[in-house]
Design an enzyme around this catalytic site. Structure first.
Site, PDB file in Angstrom:
ATOM      1  N   ASP A 217       0.723  -1.271  -0.095  1.00 25.02           N
ATOM      2  CA  ASP A 217      -0.065   0.197   0.089  1.00 25.02           C
ATOM      3  C   ASP A 217       0.870   1.339  -0.153  1.00 25.02           C
ATOM      4  O   ASP A 217       2.298   0.931   0.049  1.00 25.02           O
ATOM      5  CB  ASP A 217      -0.858   0.133   1.381  1.00 25.02           C
ATOM      6  CG  ASP A 217      -2.230   0.719   1.062  1.00 25.02           C
ATOM      7  OD1 ASP A 217      -2.104   2.254   0.871  1.00 25.02           O
ATOM      8  OD2 ASP A 217      -3.163   0.273   1.220  1.00 25.02           O
TER       9      ASP A 217
ATOM     10  N   ALA B 160     -20.267  -2.334  -7.721  1.00 26.40           N
ATOM     11  CA  ALA B 160     -21.567  -2.034  -8.297  1.00 26.40           C
ATOM     12  C   ALA B 160     -21.644  -0.499  -8.833  1.00 26.40           C
ATOM     13  O   ALA B 160     -22.605  -0.449  -9.586  1.00 26.40           O
ATOM     14  CB  ALA B 160     -22.370  -1.911  -6.996  1.00 26.40           C
TER      15      ALA B 160
ATOM     16  N   TYR C  80     -15.269   6.879 -11.729  1.00 20.73           N
ATOM     17  CA  TYR C  80     -14.866   5.847 -10.837  1.00 20.73           C
ATOM     18  C   TYR C  80     -15.451   4.402 -11.480  1.00 20.73           C
ATOM     19  O   TYR C  80     -14.808   3.486 -11.469  1.00 20.73           O
ATOM     20  CB  TYR C  80     -15.306   5.963  -9.316  1.00 20.73           C
ATOM     21  CG  TYR C  80     -15.189   4.825  -8.300  1.00 20.73           C
ATOM     22  CD1 TYR C  80     -13.967   4.464  -7.929  1.00 20.73           C
ATOM     23  CD2 TYR C  80     -16.428   3.912  -7.894  1.00 20.73           C
ATOM     24  CE1 TYR C  80     -13.506   3.445  -7.124  1.00 20.73           C
ATOM     25  CE2 TYR C  80     -16.177   2.925  -7.129  1.00 20.73           C
ATOM     26  CZ  TYR C  80     -14.696   2.651  -6.654  1.00 20.73           C
ATOM     27  OH  TYR C  80     -14.792   1.521  -5.790  1.00 20.73           O
TER      28      TYR C  80
ATOM     29  N   THR D  40     -31.868   4.552  -1.980  1.00 17.71           N
ATOM     30  CA  THR D  40     -31.856   3.347  -1.584  1.00 17.71           C
ATOM     31  C   THR D  40     -30.334   2.602  -2.068  1.00 17.71           C
ATOM     32  O   THR D  40     -29.918   2.726  -3.136  1.00 17.71           O
ATOM     33  CB  THR D  40     -32.937   2.385  -2.058  1.00 17.71           C
ATOM     34  OG1 THR D  40     -33.030   2.433  -3.253  1.00 17.71           O
ATOM     35  CG2 THR D  40     -34.196   2.708  -1.484  1.00 17.71           C
TER      36      THR D  40
END
Ligand code: NAD
Length: 322
Positions: free
Chosen positions: A34, A118, A148, A220
């Site tokens: 990292d 997602a 993104y 939602t």
């Protein structure tokens, strides 16, 4: 006994740090990489290297001598960060992924897991809070909302073509809103569950009864607890499924409901002051049919349980700061 050598990139971040612990408990030899150390507890990796993976030579060093790579490094954050840093995100994450993949190929890595999101799903399928849960094939025709998501989609393609053309094995989970302890909870990169936990913790400690919520709160999402995410990552890596696949919960809740669950965990009644702020798409849920079929498993930790643990950890962080 010789244990398998693996690399976790993004091992200083939320999911990567938890994944390192999980792999160590299963006797893997783990290298973590990292640009920063984990913020909240020490790494358990056998070796931890501080390297900027936008650079090819650093990716070569990172992937040297490992059989498998879990590629989690990304310049990312919640909606506030993603909606305001398009160029930086597209630039940095493209470099990280192209160089990680190329270096892995050069070093003879057998299998790579790429952490997609997602956010690759098209905006036109997510305009209603009562959204139909998204299936993997809904990704096309493509129209992600932010840079993104575009980068995630391009990298999915890149990993898939490297698998087809060069024989690397790839695994591609699309995470749906992962939350839990030891994730960013302040500073601008935190996501909605952590931000709401922080606001409620401050309200509780300061004796206040109101918090600010971005938008009308009727947008939602589904939210998946970190332990389920890690279990899913591991099961997918061990499976033979090379196509992108949803990894998340399929319980749809509004942000207002999320606030109420967290307030319950804090033992408070909270008033919501709805203000302008970035909200992302109007509604999004995960269709888990394929996940169930491929892994014979789906996430099972309830929101109440996961948010309870997350809230308690964040309240402790807030108290430690004061
Ligand atoms: P995180 O920000 O906590 O971890 C990402 C890590 O990557 C950070 O520690 C960061 O320092 C590191 N990184 C950034 N630039 C780097 C560079 N140039 N070189 C080396 N390391 C670098 O995020 P996370 O929640 O742990 O996410 C892990 C992965 O999962 C990311 O690829 C993210 O896009 C993806 N993802 C996460 C979620 C979620 O809800 N958390 C949802 C969808 C996808």
């Amino acid at each position: 006994m010789s244990s398998k050598k693996v690399l976790v990139t993004g091992a200083g971040g939320f999911i990567g740090h938890h994944l390192v612990d999980f792999l160590k408990q299963r006797d893997y030899w783990v290298r973590g990489v990292d640009i920063k150390e984990p913020e909240f507890s020490s790494t358990t990796a056998d070796e931890f290297k501080l390297l900027d993976l936008r650079r090819w030579e650093n990716c070569l060093e990172a992937t040297e001598g490992v059989e498998e790579v879990y590629a989690l490094a990304a310049d990312m954050g919640g909606m506030g960060f993603i909606s305001q840093n398009h160029a930086q995100i597209l630039h940095n994450n493209s470099l990280i992924n192209i160089h990680t993949l190329d270096a892995a190929r050069e070093n003879g890595v057998k299998r790579l897991l790429y952490s997609s999101s997602a956010c690759i799903y098209p905006e036109y399928k997510q305009t209603d809070a009562e959204v139909t849960a998204l299936k993997e094939e809904d990704a096309y025709p493509a129209q992600p909302q932010d840079a993104y998501g575009w980068e995630k989609l391009i990298s999915e393609q890149l990993f898939t073509h490297y698998a087809a053309d060069y024989g690397l094995e790839t695994r591609i989970p699309r995470f749906h809103n992962i939350y839990g302890p030891e994730g960013s909870w302040e500073g601008g990169r935190e996501k909605a569950p952590a931000a709401i936990c922080r606001k409620i913790a401050y309200a509780k400690i300061n004796g206040e009864s109101e918090i600010e919520v971005w938008g009308d709160g009727e947008q939602t999402r589904s939210f998946c607890y970190i332990d389920d995410c890690i279990e899913g990552i591991f099961r997918l890596m061990r499976s033979d499924h090379g196509e992108p696949i949803n990894l998340g919960q399929d319980r749809l809740v509004s942000i207002n409901q999320l606030v109420d669950i967290i307030a319950g965990a804090a033992g408070l009644e909270i008033e919501k002051n709805h203000i302008d702020g970035p909200q992302g798409v109007r509604g999004r849920n995960s269709d888990n049919s394929r996940l169930e079929e491929v892994l014979e498993w789906t996430p099972s930790i309830s929101l109440e349980e996961g948010l309870g643990k997350t809230y308690n950890w964040i309240e402790q962080q807030v108290r430690n700061k004061k």
